[in-house]
Design a protein around this motif. Structure first.
Motif, PDB file in Angstrom:
ATOM      1  N   GLU A  22       0.821  -1.222   0.000  1.00 42.11           N
ATOM      2  CA  GLU A  22       0.000   0.000   0.000  1.00 42.11           C
ATOM      3  C   GLU A  22       0.852   1.268   0.000  1.00 42.11           C
ATOM      4  OE1 GLU A  22      -3.738   0.017   0.463  1.00 42.11           O
ATOM      5  OE2 GLU A  22      -3.078  -1.827  -0.525  1.00 42.11           O
ATOM      6  N   LEU A  23       2.153   1.097   0.226  1.00 39.24           N
ATOM      7  CA  LEU A  23       3.023   2.270   0.399  1.00 39.24           C
ATOM      8  C   LEU A  23       3.593   2.731  -0.950  1.00 39.24           C
ATOM      9  CD1 LEU A  23       4.520   4.121   2.500  1.00 39.24           C
ATOM     10  CD2 LEU A  23       6.370   2.439   2.422  1.00 39.24           C
ATOM     11  N   HIS A  24       3.309   3.972  -1.294  1.00 33.99           N
ATOM     12  CA  HIS A  24       3.812   4.526  -2.556  1.00 33.99           C
ATOM     13  C   HIS A  24       5.214   5.073  -2.287  1.00 33.99           C
ATOM     14  CE1 HIS A  24       2.413   6.879  -6.374  1.00 33.99           C
ATOM     15  NE2 HIS A  24       3.457   6.108  -6.585  1.00 33.99           N
ATOM     16  N   VAL A  25       6.208   4.212  -2.393  1.00 32.02           N
ATOM     17  CA  VAL A  25       7.543   4.518  -1.850  1.00 32.02           C
ATOM     18  C   VAL A  25       8.352   5.435  -2.768  1.00 32.02           C
ATOM     19  CG1 VAL A  25       8.621   2.412  -2.715  1.00 32.02           C
ATOM     20  CG2 VAL A  25       9.519   3.502  -0.685  1.00 32.02           C
ATOM     21  N   LEU A  26       8.121   5.361  -4.075  1.00 33.48           N
ATOM     22  CA  LEU A  26       8.734   6.325  -5.011  1.00 33.48           C
ATOM     23  C   LEU A  26       7.630   6.890  -5.890  1.00 33.48           C
ATOM     24  CD1 LEU A  26      12.024   4.557  -6.215  1.00 33.48           C
ATOM     25  CD2 LEU A  26      11.776   6.277  -4.406  1.00 33.48           C
ATOM     26  N   GLY A  43      17.302  13.112   3.343  1.00 36.51           N
ATOM     27  CA  GLY A  43      15.885  13.201   3.670  1.00 36.51           C
ATOM     28  C   GLY A  43      15.594  12.421   4.927  1.00 36.51           C
ATOM     29  N   PRO A  44      14.390  12.595   5.483  1.00 34.44           N
ATOM     30  CA  PRO A  44      14.059  11.910   6.725  1.00 34.44           C
ATOM     31  C   PRO A  44      14.035  10.391   6.551  1.00 34.44           C
ATOM     32  CG  PRO A  44      12.337  13.503   6.112  1.00 34.44           C
ATOM     33  CD  PRO A  44      13.318  13.450   4.990  1.00 34.44           C
ATOM     34  N   SER A  45      14.098   9.679   7.672  1.00 34.27           N
ATOM     35  CA  SER A  45      14.027   8.225   7.643  1.00 34.27           C
ATOM     36  C   SER A  45      12.719   7.795   6.974  1.00 34.27           C
ATOM     37  CB  SER A  45      14.099   7.704   9.079  1.00 34.27           C
ATOM     38  OG  SER A  45      14.020   6.323   9.069  1.00 34.27           O
ATOM     39  N   GLY A  46      12.820   6.830   6.068  1.00 43.16           N
ATOM     40  CA  GLY A  46      11.623   6.302   5.402  1.00 43.16           C
ATOM     41  C   GLY A  46      11.177   7.113   4.205  1.00 43.16           C
ATOM     42  N   SER A  47      11.951   8.126   3.814  1.00 42.45           N
ATOM     43  CA  SER A  47      11.513   8.982   2.701  1.00 42.45           C
ATOM     44  C   SER A  47      11.760   8.348   1.329  1.00 42.45           C
ATOM     45  CB  SER A  47      12.198  10.352   2.781  1.00 42.45           C
ATOM     46  OG  SER A  47      13.607  10.208   2.775  1.00 42.45           O
ATOM     47  N   GLY A  48      12.512   7.230   1.305  1.00 39.83           N
ATOM     48  CA  GLY A  48      12.707   6.525   0.029  1.00 39.83           C
ATOM     49  C   GLY A  48      14.109   6.642  -0.542  1.00 39.83           C
ATOM     50  N   LYS A  49      15.061   7.156   0.242  1.00 40.84           N
ATOM     51  CA  LYS A  49      16.418   7.398  -0.268  1.00 40.84           C
ATOM     52  C   LYS A  49      17.094   6.109  -0.732  1.00 40.84           C
ATOM     53  CE  LYS A  49      17.807   9.010   3.683  1.00 40.84           C
ATOM     54  NZ  LYS A  49      16.594   8.815   4.517  1.00 40.84           N
ATOM     55  N   SER A  50      17.090   5.089   0.147  1.00 45.20           N
ATOM     56  CA  SER A  50      17.754   3.825  -0.213  1.00 45.20           C
ATOM     57  C   SER A  50      17.045   3.173  -1.380  1.00 45.20           C
ATOM     58  CB  SER A  50      17.750   2.854   0.976  1.00 45.20           C
ATOM     59  OG  SER A  50      18.573   3.345   1.978  1.00 45.20           O
ATOM     60  N   THR A  51      15.730   3.246  -1.378  1.00 51.22           N
ATOM     61  CA  THR A  51      14.986   2.639  -2.480  1.00 51.22           C
ATOM     62  C   THR A  51      15.346   3.330  -3.792  1.00 51.22           C
ATOM     63  OG1 THR A  51      13.199   2.199  -0.911  1.00 51.22           O
ATOM     64  CG2 THR A  51      12.685   1.950  -3.246  1.00 51.22           C
ATOM     65  N   LEU A  52      15.439   4.650  -3.758  1.00 54.59           N
ATOM     66  CA  LEU A  52      15.824   5.387  -4.964  1.00 54.59           C
ATOM     67  C   LEU A  52      17.208   4.944  -5.445  1.00 54.59           C
ATOM     68  CD1 LEU A  52      15.368   7.694  -7.031  1.00 54.59           C
ATOM     69  CD2 LEU A  52      16.509   9.204  -5.415  1.00 54.59           C
ATOM     70  N   ASP A 170      25.070   3.493  -0.664  1.00 56.98           N
ATOM     71  CA  ASP A 170      23.866   3.515   0.178  1.00 56.98           C
ATOM     72  C   ASP A 170      24.279   3.517   1.652  1.00 56.98           C
ATOM     73  OD1 ASP A 170      21.373   3.381   1.215  1.00 56.98           O
ATOM     74  OD2 ASP A 170      20.823   1.458   0.338  1.00 56.98           O
ATOM     75  N   GLU A 171      24.328   4.696   2.226  1.00 59.26           N
ATOM     76  CA  GLU A 171      24.755   4.903   3.619  1.00 59.26           C
ATOM     77  C   GLU A 171      26.050   4.147   3.942  1.00 59.26           C
ATOM     78  OE1 GLU A 171      21.926   5.093   6.662  1.00 59.26           O
ATOM     79  OE2 GLU A 171      20.275   5.657   5.347  1.00 59.26           O
ATOM     80  N   PRO A 172      27.123   4.471   3.226  1.00 58.31           N
ATOM     81  CA  PRO A 172      28.356   3.684   3.337  1.00 58.31           C
ATOM     82  C   PRO A 172      29.078   3.814   4.672  1.00 58.31           C
ATOM     83  CG  PRO A 172      28.730   5.642   2.010  1.00 58.31           C
ATOM     84  CD  PRO A 172      27.257   5.566   2.247  1.00 58.31           C
ATOM     85  N   THR A 202      23.459   9.510   2.243  1.00 57.63           N
ATOM     86  CA  THR A 202      24.283   9.670   3.447  1.00 57.63           C
ATOM     87  C   THR A 202      23.678  10.681   4.403  1.00 57.63           C
ATOM     88  OG1 THR A 202      26.526  10.129   4.260  1.00 57.63           O
ATOM     89  CG2 THR A 202      25.768  11.470   2.409  1.00 57.63           C
ATOM     90  N   HIS A 203      24.039  10.517   5.662  1.00 60.18           N
ATOM     91  CA  HIS A 203      23.666  11.522   6.668  1.00 60.18           C
ATOM     92  C   HIS A 203      24.855  12.440   6.955  1.00 60.18           C
ATOM     93  CE1 HIS A 203      19.859   9.524   7.368  1.00 60.18           C
ATOM     94  NE2 HIS A 203      20.524   8.385   7.387  1.00 60.18           N
ATOM     95  N   GLU A 204      25.945  12.263   6.204  1.00 57.49           N
ATOM     96  CA  GLU A 204      27.163  13.048   6.433  1.00 57.49           C
ATOM     97  C   GLU A 204      27.089  14.357   5.651  1.00 57.49           C
ATOM     98  OE1 GLU A 204      29.474  12.332   8.571  1.00 57.49           O
ATOM     99  OE2 GLU A 204      28.658  10.369   9.089  1.00 57.49           O
TER     100      GLU A 204
HETATM  101  N1  LIG Z   1      11.184  -4.493   1.160  1.00 55.35           N
HETATM  102  C1  LIG Z   1      10.291  -3.627   1.667  1.00 55.35           C
HETATM  103  N2  LIG Z   1       8.994  -3.987   1.856  1.00 55.35           N
HETATM  104  C2  LIG Z   1       8.113  -3.113   2.346  1.00 55.35           C
HETATM  105  N3  LIG Z   1       8.387  -1.837   2.687  1.00 55.35           N
HETATM  106  C3  LIG Z   1       9.656  -1.443   2.525  1.00 55.35           C
HETATM  107  C4  LIG Z   1      10.679  -2.294   2.011  1.00 55.35           C
HETATM  108  N4  LIG Z   1      11.848  -1.599   1.965  1.00 55.35           N
HETATM  109  C5  LIG Z   1      11.574  -0.363   2.427  1.00 55.35           C
HETATM  110  N5  LIG Z   1      10.265  -0.267   2.762  1.00 55.35           N
HETATM  111  C6  LIG Z   1       9.601   0.931   3.268  1.00 55.35           C
HETATM  112  O1  LIG Z   1       9.718   1.915   2.260  1.00 55.35           O
HETATM  113  C7  LIG Z   1       9.935   3.206   2.847  1.00 55.35           C
HETATM  114  C8  LIG Z   1      11.202   3.807   2.289  1.00 55.35           C
HETATM  115  O2  LIG Z   1      12.304   3.014   2.702  1.00 55.35           O
HETATM  116  P1  LIG Z   1      13.807   3.444   2.398  1.00 55.35           P
HETATM  117  O3  LIG Z   1      14.683   2.438   3.060  1.00 55.35           O
HETATM  118  O4  LIG Z   1      13.971   3.668   0.956  1.00 55.35           O
HETATM  119  O5  LIG Z   1      13.864   4.833   3.153  1.00 55.35           O
HETATM  120  P2  LIG Z   1      15.130   5.693   3.573  1.00 55.35           P
HETATM  121  O6  LIG Z   1      14.778   7.103   3.270  1.00 55.35           O
HETATM  122  O7  LIG Z   1      16.353   5.140   2.956  1.00 55.35           O
HETATM  123  O8  LIG Z   1      15.137   5.493   5.149  1.00 55.35           O
HETATM  124  P3  LIG Z   1      16.370   5.363   6.209  1.00 55.35           P
HETATM  125  O9  LIG Z   1      17.061   6.696   6.233  1.00 55.35           O
HETATM  126  O10 LIG Z   1      15.671   5.068   7.508  1.00 55.35           O
HETATM  127  O11 LIG Z   1      17.240   4.250   5.723  1.00 55.35           O
HETATM  128  C9  LIG Z   1       9.965   2.997   4.356  1.00 55.35           C
HETATM  129  O12 LIG Z   1       8.690   3.295   4.879  1.00 55.35           O
HETATM  130  C10 LIG Z   1      10.282   1.502   4.492  1.00 55.35           C
HETATM  131  O13 LIG Z   1       9.717   1.000   5.679  1.00 55.35           O
END
Ligand SMILES: Nc1ncnc2c1ncn2[C@@H]1O[C@H](COP(=O)(O)OP(=O)(O)OP(=O)(O)O)[C@@H](O)[C@H]1O
Length: 251
Positions: A22-26, A43-52, A170-172, A202-204
């Motif tokens: 249900e989460l529109h992550v990007l 960006g804040p935690s969970g904002s999608g940085k690692s996914t991007l 990715d957050e090395p 990175t958070h640096e």
């Molecule tokens: N494999 C997955 N299945 C479901 N949800 C996921 C998955 N990976 C990440 N998410 C969710 O997608 C959102 C974005 O995650 P992502 O790791 O990209 O964020 P982030 O900005 O890198 O966060 P952080 O700084 O905490 O690492 C978060 O709400 C995370 O819980």
């Protein structure tokens, strides 16, 4: 051969969307990165940085949109994707080295197996790269005998050994003790100065200020701001970016 023309970005994400259930992550991500550009994603935690970051080489599948690297479109899956993905170096928070192989073997594995380089050539190049990241004397050790900072520098050498067109980080430094963070950031800064195209989550903020050409601020799965470090850190546009900066810069 590539079909890249002068002025075309090296990496381009167009209208990329991705869902986790249900989460529109990007959401509707458009991002173009020029050759030699260093883009820091914050960006804040969970904002999608690692996914991007993982989406750039399609390590994360996407639901819609298009990604091209050096003018070539990355397909959804298959051998062509694997071939194109080999042009993208990745460095993760956890170093992901093979514990039962020496440092030298870790760095030569990809070039020998994937690039089909002769072993002797691959080893010579690996030793050069290990010297370049400052761990040349550790070549015959096993990863567990090295500090976290040294292991991460080996991971960088391993990625470089594949002659990547772009490096994703990715957050090395997130898993490193504070005294080891700078030794890894120094290697990354040198790479940036040498013209490597880089996407760095990175958070640096010190690294962002000194090495980035551009800071991308993400929030809620969207790219909310994209600006030079100077502009972003002195004149953030959105309230969310102002709040984010106020929080991290007071820590
Ligand atoms: N494999 C997955 N299945 C479901 N949800 C996921 C998955 N990976 C990440 N998410 C969710 O997608 C959102 C974005 O995650 P992502 O790791 O990209 O964020 P982030 O900005 O890198 O966060 P952080 O700084 O905490 O690492 C978060 O709400 C995370 O819980």
């Amino acid at each position: 051969m590539t079909s890249r023309t002068a002025g075309e970005p090296l990496v381009r994400l167009s209208a990329v969307d991705k869902w986790f259930g249900e989460l529109h992550v990007l959401q509707d991500i458009d991002l173009s990165i020029d050759r030699g550009e260093v883009v820091v994603v914050i960006g804040p935690s969970g904002s999608g940085k690692s996914t991007l970051c993982r989406t750039v080489n399609r390590l994360e599948p996407i639901d819609s949109g298009e990604i091209t690297i050096d003018g070539q479109r990355l397909p959804d899956e298959g051998r062509e994707l694997a071939r194109l993905r080999a042009d993208v170096g990745m460095v993760f928070q956890s170093f992901n080295l093979f514990a039962h192989k020496t440092v030298l073997e870790n760095v030569t594995l990809g070039p020998v197996k994937v690039r089909k380089q002769p072993k002797g050539d691959a080893e010579r190049r690996a030793r050069e790269l290990l010297d370049r990241v400052g761990v040349g004397s550790q070549a015959d050790k096993y990863p567990a005998q090295l500090s976290g900072g040294q292991q991460q520098r080996v991971a960088i050498a391993r990625a470089l050994a594949m002659d990547p067109k772009v490096m994703l980080f990715d957050e090395p430094t997130s898993a490193l003790d504070p005294e080891m963070i700078n030794e890894v950031l120094d290697v990354m800064t040198a790479l940036a100065r040498d013209g490597m195209t880089m996407v760095v989550v990175t958070h640096e903020m010190g690294f962002a200020r000194r090495a980035a050409n551009r800071v991308v601020f993400m929030d809620g799965g969207r790219i909310v701001e994209s600006a030079t470090p100077e502009t972003f850190f002195t004149r953030p546009q959105s309230d969310r970016a102002k709040d984010f900066l106020a929080k991290i810069l007071t820590h």
